[in-house]
Write a protein that holds these residues in place. Structure first.
Motif, PDB file in Angstrom:
ATOM      1  N   TYR A  53     -12.082  -7.425  23.497  1.00  0.00           N
ATOM      2  CA  TYR A  53     -11.527  -6.482  24.411  1.00  0.00           C
ATOM      3  C   TYR A  53     -11.624  -4.792  23.715  1.00  0.00           C
ATOM      4  CZ  TYR A  53      -7.682  -4.516  27.301  1.00  0.00           C
ATOM      5  OH  TYR A  53      -6.912  -3.851  28.308  1.00  0.00           O
ATOM      6  N   PRO A  54     -12.654  -4.288  24.212  1.00  0.00           N
ATOM      7  CA  PRO A  54     -13.081  -3.045  23.494  1.00  0.00           C
ATOM      8  C   PRO A  54     -11.775  -2.176  23.700  1.00  0.00           C
ATOM      9  CG  PRO A  54     -14.945  -3.517  24.665  1.00  0.00           C
ATOM     10  CD  PRO A  54     -13.829  -4.710  25.124  1.00  0.00           C
ATOM     11  N   GLY A  55     -11.355  -1.403  22.545  1.00  0.00           N
ATOM     12  CA  GLY A  55      -9.782  -0.614  22.530  1.00  0.00           C
ATOM     13  C   GLY A  55      -8.874  -1.526  22.135  1.00  0.00           C
ATOM     14  N   MET A  56      -8.500  -2.525  22.730  1.00  0.00           N
ATOM     15  CA  MET A  56      -7.246  -3.267  22.180  1.00  0.00           C
ATOM     16  C   MET A  56      -7.580  -3.867  20.953  1.00  0.00           C
ATOM     17  SD  MET A  56      -5.032  -6.366  24.012  1.00  0.00           S
ATOM     18  CE  MET A  56      -4.234  -7.417  22.936  1.00  0.00           C
TER      19      MET A  56
ATOM     20  N   LEU B   4      -8.505  -6.156  34.155  1.00  0.00           N
ATOM     21  CA  LEU B   4      -9.728  -6.524  33.365  1.00  0.00           C
ATOM     22  C   LEU B   4      -9.651  -8.203  33.232  1.00  0.00           C
ATOM     23  CD1 LEU B   4      -8.958  -3.565  32.499  1.00  0.00           C
ATOM     24  CD2 LEU B   4     -10.227  -4.257  30.487  1.00  0.00           C
ATOM     25  N   PHE B   6     -11.421 -11.585  30.960  1.00  0.00           N
ATOM     26  CA  PHE B   6     -12.075 -11.765  29.487  1.00  0.00           C
ATOM     27  C   PHE B   6     -12.195 -13.350  29.635  1.00  0.00           C
ATOM     28  CE2 PHE B   6     -10.098  -7.724  28.432  1.00  0.00           C
ATOM     29  CZ  PHE B   6     -11.242  -7.284  28.233  1.00  0.00           C
ATOM     30  N   GLN B  57      -2.951  -2.579  26.973  1.00  0.00           N
ATOM     31  CA  GLN B  57      -3.393  -3.228  25.599  1.00  0.00           C
ATOM     32  C   GLN B  57      -2.375  -3.581  24.654  1.00  0.00           C
ATOM     33  OE1 GLN B  57      -6.254  -0.344  24.082  1.00  0.00           O
ATOM     34  NE2 GLN B  57      -7.554  -0.362  25.593  1.00  0.00           N
ATOM     35  N   ASP B  58      -1.117  -4.066  25.357  1.00  0.00           N
ATOM     36  CA  ASP B  58      -0.056  -4.679  24.510  1.00  0.00           C
ATOM     37  C   ASP B  58       0.265  -6.075  25.131  1.00  0.00           C
ATOM     38  OD1 ASP B  58       0.610  -3.027  22.292  1.00  0.00           O
ATOM     39  OD2 ASP B  58       1.579  -1.622  23.641  1.00  0.00           O
ATOM     40  N   GLU B  71      -3.496  -0.234  32.942  1.00  0.00           N
ATOM     41  CA  GLU B  71      -4.638  -1.223  32.842  1.00  0.00           C
ATOM     42  C   GLU B  71      -4.157  -2.488  32.436  1.00  0.00           C
ATOM     43  OE1 GLU B  71      -8.127   0.354  29.972  1.00  0.00           O
ATOM     44  OE2 GLU B  71      -7.462  -1.639  28.835  1.00  0.00           O
TER      45      GLU B  71
END
Lengths: 150, 81
Positions: A53-56, B4, B6, B57-58, B71
């Protein structure tokens, strides 16, 4: 502290030399390297693909290293994690920790790997003769992380 | 907001990311909206015990507030190293 997420391979000797260059106060450098095994889930593996996960990923790795630096007297830390297609035998991850004494360097390297396993957003897909399969997270990895709780 | 996906979540839904217009207050509200869209979303979100979520992102919980978030990422437990 230096963290890299990259497709390219790495040279352990060169990384260690860079970490200790020009310094005479470091007493111990511990190095951990993770490699792609040729077996996974009880079957032969011909290839592996590592997604992230680019960035994270960079944020998570930096936070883990910062936590290690808060817990142990470290003089330098280097983390490299590769992504993309990797063949059996290839290097996946490098952790270097430098400290005046070995115990801190050993413990910090283990801590970083245990946290990386459960907190850094990477996912492995292994390809064998019968196709590709995502690697399942292991309960042992959660237990390994939990022993550092405080 | 950007949503997003994954690993197998991405494969099941068929795209790595998308812009989603939503008024969902929590992650769970967003999941319910996505599940109601199409079978591939329902399949990806069938078992939440197999999923993790990150907001900006957390990594957080499914009841986390996502008001103002930029995000949201869904993925299985991590397997790096």
């Amino acid at each position: 502290m230096s963290v890299s997420v990259q497709t390219e391979d790495f040279d352990i000797g060169a990384e260690m030399a860079a970490l200790t260059h020009g310094r005479t106060d470091i007493g111990a450098v511990v190095s951990f390297t993770g490699l792609v095994r040729d077996m996974g889930g009880g079957r032969p593996i011909t290839a592996m693909e590592l997604e992230h996960y680019p960035g994270m990923t960079e944020r998570a790795l930096s936070a883990i290293v910062a936590e290690a630096e808060a817990r142990w007297p470290l003089q330098g830390v280097r983390v490299i994690h590769r992504f993309g297609p990797l063949a059996p035998g290839a290097q996946i991850v490098l952790v270097l920790t430098a400290s005046p004494h070995r115990q801190a360097a050993f413990e910090a390297a283990e801590f970083i790997m245990d946290y990386l396993k459960t907190r850094a957003p990477f996912w492995k897909k292994e390809t064998g003769a019968d196709g590709g399969a995502w690697v399942d997270a292991r309960e042992e990895d959660d237990a390994a992380e939990a022993r550092w709780a405080r | 907001m950007q949503v997003l996906y994954f690993a197998w979540v991405r494969e099941r839904i068929g795209i790595p990311r998308e812009e989603v217009e939503t008024s969902a207050k929590t992650v769970m509200d967003l999941i319910e909206e996505l599940r109601a869209r199409e079978e591939r979303y329902a399949a990806a979100f069938a078992d939440l015990r197999a999923l993790k979520v990150a907001v900006d992102q957390d990594v957080t919980d499914f009841d986390a507030d996502i008001t103002g978030a930029r995000e949201i990422a869904f993925f299985p437990p991590m397997t790096g190293g």
